[in-house]
Scaffold this motif. Structure first.
Motif, PDB file in Angstrom:
ATOM      1  N   GLY A  29      12.136  -3.647  -8.798  1.00  0.00           N
ATOM      2  CA  GLY A  29      11.022  -4.594  -8.616  1.00  0.00           C
ATOM      3  C   GLY A  29      10.937  -5.568  -9.770  1.00  0.00           C
ATOM      4  O   GLY A  29       9.859  -5.859 -10.280  1.00  0.00           O
ATOM      5  N   ALA A  30      12.106  -6.097 -10.181  1.00  0.00           N
ATOM      6  CA  ALA A  30      12.173  -6.898 -11.411  1.00  0.00           C
ATOM      7  C   ALA A  30      12.003  -8.399 -11.160  1.00  0.00           C
ATOM      8  O   ALA A  30      12.088  -9.185 -12.093  1.00  0.00           O
ATOM      9  CB  ALA A  30      13.511  -6.651 -12.120  1.00  0.00           C
ATOM     10  N   ASN A  31      11.739  -8.796  -9.929  1.00  0.00           N
ATOM     11  CA  ASN A  31      11.652 -10.231  -9.638  1.00  0.00           C
ATOM     12  C   ASN A  31      10.292 -10.833  -9.971  1.00  0.00           C
ATOM     13  O   ASN A  31      10.161 -12.052 -10.057  1.00  0.00           O
ATOM     14  CB  ASN A  31      11.975 -10.507  -8.162  1.00  0.00           C
ATOM     15  N   ARG A  32       9.271  -9.999 -10.155  1.00  0.00           N
ATOM     16  CA  ARG A  32       7.946 -10.551 -10.459  1.00  0.00           C
ATOM     17  C   ARG A  32       7.093  -9.482 -11.138  1.00  0.00           C
ATOM     18  O   ARG A  32       7.513  -8.330 -11.270  1.00  0.00           O
ATOM     19  CB  ARG A  32       7.256 -11.087  -9.202  1.00  0.00           C
ATOM     20  N   GLY A  33       5.915  -9.901 -11.570  1.00  0.00           N
ATOM     21  CA  GLY A  33       4.951  -8.958 -12.117  1.00  0.00           C
ATOM     22  C   GLY A  33       5.455  -8.206 -13.341  1.00  0.00           C
ATOM     23  O   GLY A  33       6.180  -8.748 -14.194  1.00  0.00           O
ATOM     24  N   ILE A  34       5.089  -6.948 -13.402  1.00  0.00           N
ATOM     25  CA  ILE A  34       5.384  -6.114 -14.571  1.00  0.00           C
ATOM     26  C   ILE A  34       6.895  -5.898 -14.726  1.00  0.00           C
ATOM     27  O   ILE A  34       7.417  -5.907 -15.845  1.00  0.00           O
ATOM     28  CB  ILE A  34       4.615  -4.775 -14.442  1.00  0.00           C
ATOM     29  N   GLY A  35       7.596  -5.752 -13.622  1.00  0.00           N
ATOM     30  CA  GLY A  35       9.050  -5.538 -13.680  1.00  0.00           C
ATOM     31  C   GLY A  35       9.773  -6.698 -14.342  1.00  0.00           C
ATOM     32  O   GLY A  35      10.659  -6.500 -15.186  1.00  0.00           O
ATOM     33  N   LEU A  36       9.384  -7.914 -13.980  1.00  0.00           N
ATOM     34  CA  LEU A  36      10.006  -9.112 -14.578  1.00  0.00           C
ATOM     35  C   LEU A  36       9.721  -9.155 -16.078  1.00  0.00           C
ATOM     36  O   LEU A  36      10.603  -9.465 -16.884  1.00  0.00           O
ATOM     37  CB  LEU A  36       9.465 -10.368 -13.884  1.00  0.00           C
ATOM     38  N   GLU A  37       8.494  -8.804 -16.448  1.00  0.00           N
ATOM     39  CA  GLU A  37       8.132  -8.818 -17.874  1.00  0.00           C
ATOM     40  C   GLU A  37       8.914  -7.752 -18.655  1.00  0.00           C
ATOM     41  O   GLU A  37       9.278  -7.977 -19.809  1.00  0.00           O
ATOM     42  CB  GLU A  37       6.617  -8.640 -18.028  1.00  0.00           C
ATOM     43  N   PHE A  38       9.192  -6.606 -18.019  1.00  0.00           N
ATOM     44  CA  PHE A  38      10.036  -5.607 -18.689  1.00  0.00           C
ATOM     45  C   PHE A  38      11.389  -6.229 -19.041  1.00  0.00           C
ATOM     46  O   PHE A  38      11.889  -6.063 -20.162  1.00  0.00           O
ATOM     47  CB  PHE A  38      10.258  -4.378 -17.793  1.00  0.00           C
ATOM     48  N   VAL A  39      11.979  -6.918 -18.086  1.00  0.00           N
ATOM     49  CA  VAL A  39      13.295  -7.533 -18.339  1.00  0.00           C
ATOM     50  C   VAL A  39      13.200  -8.480 -19.537  1.00  0.00           C
ATOM     51  O   VAL A  39      14.022  -8.432 -20.465  1.00  0.00           O
ATOM     52  CB  VAL A  39      13.791  -8.282 -17.080  1.00  0.00           C
ATOM     53  N   LYS A  40      12.163  -9.322 -19.540  1.00  0.00           N
ATOM     54  CA  LYS A  40      12.012 -10.293 -20.631  1.00  0.00           C
ATOM     55  C   LYS A  40      11.837  -9.596 -21.985  1.00  0.00           C
ATOM     56  O   LYS A  40      12.412 -10.012 -22.988  1.00  0.00           O
ATOM     57  CB  LYS A  40      10.797 -11.191 -20.366  1.00  0.00           C
ATOM     58  N   GLN A  41      11.040  -8.514 -21.996  1.00  0.00           N
ATOM     59  CA  GLN A  41      10.781  -7.867 -23.290  1.00  0.00           C
ATOM     60  C   GLN A  41      11.962  -7.026 -23.773  1.00  0.00           C
ATOM     61  O   GLN A  41      12.142  -6.876 -24.979  1.00  0.00           O
ATOM     62  CB  GLN A  41       9.481  -7.062 -23.238  1.00  0.00           C
ATOM     63  N   PHE A  42      12.777  -6.513 -22.860  1.00  0.00           N
ATOM     64  CA  PHE A  42      13.998  -5.821 -23.326  1.00  0.00           C
ATOM     65  C   PHE A  42      14.912  -6.807 -24.040  1.00  0.00           C
ATOM     66  O   PHE A  42      15.569  -6.462 -25.020  1.00  0.00           O
ATOM     67  CB  PHE A  42      14.719  -5.133 -22.176  1.00  0.00           C
ATOM     68  N   LEU A  43      14.913  -8.047 -23.566  1.00  0.00           N
ATOM     69  CA  LEU A  43      15.777  -9.057 -24.202  1.00  0.00           C
ATOM     70  C   LEU A  43      15.287  -9.405 -25.607  1.00  0.00           C
ATOM     71  O   LEU A  43      16.065  -9.896 -26.428  1.00  0.00           O
ATOM     72  CB  LEU A  43      15.817 -10.320 -23.335  1.00  0.00           C
ATOM     73  N   LEU A  44      14.004  -9.149 -25.877  1.00  0.00           N
ATOM     74  CA  LEU A  44      13.442  -9.494 -27.190  1.00  0.00           C
ATOM     75  C   LEU A  44      13.592  -8.379 -28.219  1.00  0.00           C
ATOM     76  O   LEU A  44      13.224  -8.554 -29.380  1.00  0.00           O
ATOM     77  CB  LEU A  44      11.952  -9.833 -27.039  1.00  0.00           C
ATOM     78  N   LEU A  45      14.096  -7.215 -27.795  1.00  0.00           N
ATOM     79  CA  LEU A  45      14.235  -6.100 -28.744  1.00  0.00           C
ATOM     80  C   LEU A  45      15.171  -6.483 -29.883  1.00  0.00           C
ATOM     81  O   LEU A  45      16.065  -7.321 -29.720  1.00  0.00           O
ATOM     82  CB  LEU A  45      14.780  -4.861 -28.029  1.00  0.00           C
ATOM     83  N   LYS A  46      14.979  -5.825 -31.013  1.00  0.00           N
ATOM     84  CA  LYS A  46      15.845  -6.048 -32.169  1.00  0.00           C
ATOM     85  C   LYS A  46      17.299  -5.807 -31.791  1.00  0.00           C
ATOM     86  O   LYS A  46      18.205  -6.523 -32.193  1.00  0.00           O
ATOM     87  CB  LYS A  46      15.442  -5.075 -33.279  1.00  0.00           C
ATOM     88  N   SER A  47      17.466  -4.728 -31.008  1.00  0.00           N
ATOM     89  CA  SER A  47      18.804  -4.420 -30.525  1.00  0.00           C
ATOM     90  C   SER A  47      18.742  -4.391 -28.985  1.00  0.00           C
ATOM     91  O   SER A  47      18.534  -3.346 -28.377  1.00  0.00           O
ATOM     92  CB  SER A  47      19.210  -3.057 -31.103  1.00  0.00           C
ATOM     93  N   PRO A  48      18.885  -5.564 -28.354  1.00  0.00           N
ATOM     94  CA  PRO A  48      18.698  -5.610 -26.899  1.00  0.00           C
ATOM     95  C   PRO A  48      19.792  -4.862 -26.157  1.00  0.00           C
ATOM     96  O   PRO A  48      20.877  -4.638 -26.693  1.00  0.00           O
ATOM     97  CB  PRO A  48      18.771  -7.110 -26.573  1.00  0.00           C
ATOM     98  N   PRO A  49      19.507  -4.437 -24.931  1.00  0.00           N
ATOM     99  CA  PRO A  49      20.519  -3.696 -24.168  1.00  0.00           C
ATOM    100  C   PRO A  49      21.786  -4.529 -23.949  1.00  0.00           C
ATOM    101  O   PRO A  49      21.737  -5.753 -23.886  1.00  0.00           O
ATOM    102  CB  PRO A  49      19.828  -3.433 -22.829  1.00  0.00           C
ATOM    103  N   LYS A  50      22.880  -3.796 -23.831  1.00  0.00           N
ATOM    104  CA  LYS A  50      24.151  -4.448 -23.500  1.00  0.00           C
ATOM    105  C   LYS A  50      24.112  -4.911 -22.037  1.00  0.00           C
ATOM    106  O   LYS A  50      24.656  -5.953 -21.686  1.00  0.00           O
ATOM    107  CB  LYS A  50      25.253  -3.405 -23.700  1.00  0.00           C
TER     108      LYS A  50
END
Ligand code: NDP
Length: 251
Positions: free
Chosen positions: A11-32
């Motif tokens: 459910g990553a296209n909108r709402g909370i799921g989309l925000e999870f994707v965005k915030q994982f990208l902001l991590l100090k060490s983002p996912p591969k």
């Protein structure tokens, strides 16, 4: 530090799921790799925009009610990660029904249960070999979201012990079932080194939460990320957390 290498969000296209994707990208060490799953990638414009600027993000079709789409997503993930497995599976997708005692229907109860309880269970079943693979990389490591974890996005209104307002028959019951599925999984997978915990994201301004909800998706996920970060070992599995306050919620 929260630093899972391979993450999947439904459910990553909108709402909370989309925000999870965005915030994982902001991590100090983002996912591969971030596997951002949705029912209709063709129309997931905002998510595709995020993926365009971030090659680690793969937009996949996954409808939790359609087993073939789950199987196809698993095959795609396997082909990409080349034996690395899956560190963190976030079962975020869900639907809501506002039916009360007088207008709950058989069809509505079944559809919401299918999407919110059976769907996440089938997603876990399918991706389990990949979670096990990730967990086996360091068999001596404590359970965590960096090693191998299932986070089921639940809701405070699924709490039986804290129910004081009634209503939402299908939604509450489906998420209470998801909570039970979460504790079962935590017991079944403890010896495999895979953590399973439920998180309530707060009352959030989304399609589901509505415009009068108390927080936006940024605040919700900004709260959930440190909660996931602190889940550690046996203490961190089989729990039900409020993602914004960080407190546990009574089942
Ligand atoms: P939204 O309604 O904004 O988004 C729901 C997401 O789930 C959408 O991406 C939707 O896809 C997807 N989805 C629905 N059915 C399926 C399916 N069969 N297969 C795959 N994906 C599906 O909700 P939120 O972002 O608010 O909710 C995210 C999670 O947070 C849910 O689990 C919800 O129960 C929980 N939650 C939300 C609260 C809130 O106040 N917002 C409060 C407590 C919990 P599509 O776009 O295709 O419909």
């Amino acid at each position: 530090m929260l630093a899972p290498k391979i993450v999947l969000v439904t459910g990553a296209n909108r709402g909370i799921g989309l925000e999870f994707v965005k915030q994982f990208l902001l991590l100090k060490s983002p996912p591969k790799y971030i596997f951002a799953c949705c029912r209709q990638p063709d129309t997931a414009e905002e998510l595709k925009g995020v993926a365009k600027g971030n090659p680690s993000v793969h937009v996949l079709k996954l409808d939790v009610c359609d087993q073939s789409s789950i199987d196809n997503a698993k095959a795609f993930l396997e082909s990409k990660v080349e034996g690395e497995g899956l560190n963190l599976l976030i079962n975020n997708s869900a639907i809501i029904s506002h039916a009360d005692l007088y207008n709950a229907t058989r069809e509505d109860m079944a559809k919401v249960y299918e999407t919110n309880a059976i769907g996440p269970l089938m997603v876990v079943k399918s991706f389990l070999p990949l979670l096990k693979k990730a967990a086996s990389v360091d068999p001596s490591a404590a359970m965590s979201c960096n090693r191998a974890a299932i986070i089921n996005i639940s809701t405070g209104v699924a709490s039986i012990s804290e129910n004081s307002s009634s209503g939402l028959y299908a939604y509450r019951a489906s998420k209470a079932a998801l909570n039970m599925i979460t504790t079962n999984m935590s017991l079944d997978l403890k010896n495999e080194g895979i953590l399973a915990t439920a998180i309530h994201p707060g009352w959030v301004k989304t399609g589901m939460g509505g415009p009068t909800a108390s927080i936006d998706t940024v605040k919700s996920v900004t709260g959930c990320m440190p909660v996931m970060e602190k889940l550690h070992g046996e203490e961190g599995t089989g729990k039900f957390y409020h993602g914004v306050t960080g407190d546990t919620i009574g089942w």
